[in-house]
Scaffold this motif. Sequence first.
Motif, PDB file in Angstrom:
ATOM      1  N   ASP A 156     -56.060  26.786  25.993  1.00  0.00           N
ATOM      2  CA  ASP A 156     -55.950  26.833  27.449  1.00  0.00           C
ATOM      3  C   ASP A 156     -55.409  25.554  28.069  1.00  0.00           C
ATOM      4  OD1 ASP A 156     -56.822  29.457  27.635  1.00  0.00           O
ATOM      5  OD2 ASP A 156     -58.927  28.885  27.800  1.00  0.00           O
ATOM      6  N   LEU A 157     -54.777  24.715  27.259  1.00  0.00           N
ATOM      7  CA  LEU A 157     -54.159  23.520  27.831  1.00  0.00           C
ATOM      8  C   LEU A 157     -52.878  23.906  28.561  1.00  0.00           C
ATOM      9  CD1 LEU A 157     -54.480  20.692  25.139  1.00  0.00           C
ATOM     10  CD2 LEU A 157     -55.875  21.069  27.182  1.00  0.00           C
ATOM     11  N   SER A 158     -52.710  23.338  29.745  1.00  0.00           N
ATOM     12  CA  SER A 158     -51.476  23.563  30.511  1.00  0.00           C
ATOM     13  C   SER A 158     -50.513  22.391  30.345  1.00  0.00           C
ATOM     14  CB  SER A 158     -51.792  23.778  31.988  1.00  0.00           C
ATOM     15  OG  SER A 158     -52.494  22.672  32.518  1.00  0.00           O
ATOM     16  N   ALA A 159     -51.020  21.266  29.814  1.00  0.00           N
ATOM     17  CA  ALA A 159     -50.170  20.096  29.546  1.00  0.00           C
ATOM     18  C   ALA A 159     -50.804  19.286  28.423  1.00  0.00           C
ATOM     19  CB  ALA A 159     -50.033  19.236  30.801  1.00  0.00           C
ATOM     20  N   LEU A 160     -49.959  18.745  27.563  1.00  0.00           N
ATOM     21  CA  LEU A 160     -50.405  17.862  26.489  1.00  0.00           C
ATOM     22  C   LEU A 160     -49.329  16.787  26.329  1.00  0.00           C
ATOM     23  CD1 LEU A 160     -52.308  17.094  24.154  1.00  0.00           C
ATOM     24  CD2 LEU A 160     -51.056  18.715  22.719  1.00  0.00           C
ATOM     25  N   THR A 161     -49.697  15.540  26.629  1.00  0.00           N
ATOM     26  CA  THR A 161     -48.743  14.435  26.562  1.00  0.00           C
ATOM     27  C   THR A 161     -48.970  13.620  25.287  1.00  0.00           C
ATOM     28  OG1 THR A 161     -50.181  12.863  27.702  1.00  0.00           O
ATOM     29  CG2 THR A 161     -48.761  14.270  29.086  1.00  0.00           C
ATOM     30  N   ARG A 162     -48.134  12.610  25.107  1.00  0.00           N
ATOM     31  CA  ARG A 162     -48.289  11.698  23.954  1.00  0.00           C
ATOM     32  C   ARG A 162     -49.667  11.042  23.980  1.00  0.00           C
ATOM     33  NH1 ARG A 162     -44.662  12.124  20.137  1.00  0.00           N
ATOM     34  NH2 ARG A 162     -42.493  12.028  20.722  1.00  0.00           N
ATOM     35  N   ALA A 163     -50.132  10.668  25.155  1.00  0.00           N
ATOM     36  CA  ALA A 163     -51.472  10.068  25.257  1.00  0.00           C
ATOM     37  C   ALA A 163     -52.528  11.063  24.773  1.00  0.00           C
ATOM     38  CB  ALA A 163     -51.761   9.631  26.694  1.00  0.00           C
ATOM     39  N   GLY A 164     -52.340  12.329  25.102  1.00  0.00           N
ATOM     40  CA  GLY A 164     -53.253  13.359  24.621  1.00  0.00           C
ATOM     41  C   GLY A 164     -53.214  13.492  23.120  1.00  0.00           C
ATOM     42  N   LEU A 165     -52.019  13.393  22.545  1.00  0.00           N
ATOM     43  CA  LEU A 165     -51.885  13.447  21.086  1.00  0.00           C
ATOM     44  C   LEU A 165     -52.605  12.270  20.431  1.00  0.00           C
ATOM     45  CD1 LEU A 165     -48.145  14.505  20.694  1.00  0.00           C
ATOM     46  CD2 LEU A 165     -50.170  15.910  20.276  1.00  0.00           C
ATOM     47  N   HIS A 166     -52.515  11.103  21.042  1.00  0.00           N
ATOM     48  CA  HIS A 166     -53.214   9.936  20.498  1.00  0.00           C
ATOM     49  C   HIS A 166     -54.723  10.134  20.519  1.00  0.00           C
ATOM     50  CE1 HIS A 166     -49.759   7.392  19.822  1.00  0.00           C
ATOM     51  NE2 HIS A 166     -49.307   7.673  21.031  1.00  0.00           N
ATOM     52  N   VAL A 170     -54.627  26.109  17.950  1.00  0.00           N
ATOM     53  CA  VAL A 170     -53.352  25.854  18.611  1.00  0.00           C
ATOM     54  C   VAL A 170     -52.467  27.085  18.458  1.00  0.00           C
ATOM     55  CG1 VAL A 170     -51.336  24.338  18.698  1.00  0.00           C
ATOM     56  CG2 VAL A 170     -53.553  23.392  18.038  1.00  0.00           C
ATOM     57  N   PRO A 171     -52.472  27.979  19.453  1.00  0.00           N
ATOM     58  CA  PRO A 171     -51.545  29.110  19.383  1.00  0.00           C
ATOM     59  C   PRO A 171     -50.106  28.600  19.392  1.00  0.00           C
ATOM     60  CG  PRO A 171     -53.205  29.447  21.089  1.00  0.00           C
ATOM     61  CD  PRO A 171     -53.333  28.023  20.632  1.00  0.00           C
ATOM     62  N   ALA A 172     -49.267  29.148  18.550  1.00  0.00           N
ATOM     63  CA  ALA A 172     -47.885  28.671  18.409  1.00  0.00           C
ATOM     64  C   ALA A 172     -47.106  28.751  19.710  1.00  0.00           C
ATOM     65  CB  ALA A 172     -47.172  29.473  17.322  1.00  0.00           C
ATOM     66  N   ALA A 173     -47.382  29.748  20.525  1.00  0.00           N
ATOM     67  CA  ALA A 173     -46.621  29.939  21.764  1.00  0.00           C
ATOM     68  C   ALA A 173     -47.149  29.090  22.922  1.00  0.00           C
ATOM     69  CB  ALA A 173     -46.647  31.403  22.165  1.00  0.00           C
ATOM     70  N   GLY A 174     -48.257  28.423  22.749  1.00  0.00           N
ATOM     71  CA  GLY A 174     -48.848  27.654  23.837  1.00  0.00           C
ATOM     72  C   GLY A 174     -48.272  26.255  23.971  1.00  0.00           C
ATOM     73  N   VAL A 175     -48.698  25.575  25.017  1.00  0.00           N
ATOM     74  CA  VAL A 175     -48.258  24.204  25.299  1.00  0.00           C
ATOM     75  C   VAL A 175     -48.593  23.274  24.134  1.00  0.00           C
ATOM     76  CG1 VAL A 175     -48.723  22.209  26.777  1.00  0.00           C
ATOM     77  CG2 VAL A 175     -48.387  24.452  27.789  1.00  0.00           C
ATOM     78  N   ALA A 176     -49.811  23.371  23.621  1.00  0.00           N
ATOM     79  CA  ALA A 176     -50.231  22.480  22.536  1.00  0.00           C
ATOM     80  C   ALA A 176     -49.396  22.707  21.282  1.00  0.00           C
ATOM     81  CB  ALA A 176     -51.714  22.672  22.233  1.00  0.00           C
ATOM     82  N   GLY A 177     -49.109  23.957  20.964  1.00  0.00           N
ATOM     83  CA  GLY A 177     -48.298  24.260  19.786  1.00  0.00           C
ATOM     84  C   GLY A 177     -46.900  23.680  19.894  1.00  0.00           C
ATOM     85  N   ARG A 178     -46.293  23.846  21.055  1.00  0.00           N
ATOM     86  CA  ARG A 178     -44.946  23.298  21.265  1.00  0.00           C
ATOM     87  C   ARG A 178     -44.953  21.773  21.198  1.00  0.00           C
ATOM     88  NH1 ARG A 178     -44.939  27.342  25.082  1.00  0.00           N
ATOM     89  NH2 ARG A 178     -45.332  25.877  26.786  1.00  0.00           N
ATOM     90  N   THR A 179     -45.952  21.149  21.829  1.00  0.00           N
ATOM     91  CA  THR A 179     -46.019  19.688  21.845  1.00  0.00           C
ATOM     92  C   THR A 179     -46.236  19.128  20.445  1.00  0.00           C
ATOM     93  OG1 THR A 179     -46.903  19.747  24.095  1.00  0.00           O
ATOM     94  CG2 THR A 179     -47.172  17.700  22.870  1.00  0.00           C
ATOM     95  N   LEU A 180     -47.145  19.718  19.690  1.00  0.00           N
ATOM     96  CA  LEU A 180     -47.379  19.260  18.313  1.00  0.00           C
ATOM     97  C   LEU A 180     -46.115  19.407  17.467  1.00  0.00           C
ATOM     98  CD1 LEU A 180     -50.951  20.622  17.544  1.00  0.00           C
ATOM     99  CD2 LEU A 180     -50.276  18.235  17.699  1.00  0.00           C
ATOM    100  N   ALA A 181     -45.427  20.528  17.631  1.00  0.00           N
ATOM    101  CA  ALA A 181     -44.205  20.758  16.856  1.00  0.00           C
ATOM    102  C   ALA A 181     -43.111  19.759  17.244  1.00  0.00           C
ATOM    103  CB  ALA A 181     -43.710  22.189  17.067  1.00  0.00           C
TER     104      ALA A 181
END
Length: 138
Positions: free
Chosen positions: A60-70, A90-101
């Motif tokens: 349910d994340l709507s945004a995930l930045t580099r700081a979030g990844l850290h 981390v659903p592949a189609a979600g914000v987190a999936g895209r950001t991690l990829a």
Amino acid sequence: MAAGSQGSPRLRSSYRYDDLDVLTVLLSGELDEGTALVVVRAVTFALDKRPHALVLDLADLSALTRAGLHVLRAAQDRAATEGVALRLVVPAAGVAGRTLAEAGMAAVFDVYPDLAAARVENDRTRFLRRMRRRLGGR
């Protein structure tokens, strides 16, 4: 099963502790430099409970930045230090999936497509209980 919630206006966290000794933290909203402390607090709270596994549900994340990844990477390190398995939903189609990829970090974490898949890993506890019963209660 115990449950609770906390957070900020931009990032909410709620948790569920189940009979498989899994503590799940559900995160919803924006995970960035301004909300990272919510995750730090949630992970600290979760690890104080000494679960076998800690699952961070990022669906349910709507945004995930580099700081979030850290922050997620620091949570992984902290969990490993405590001897707790950290899993990310981390659903592949979600914000987190895209950001991690995009960041090339999908392989760094133990990632599952949904909460059910992350929880199946903990069937070890159920298996051990079942085997104990089969062996006559030992």
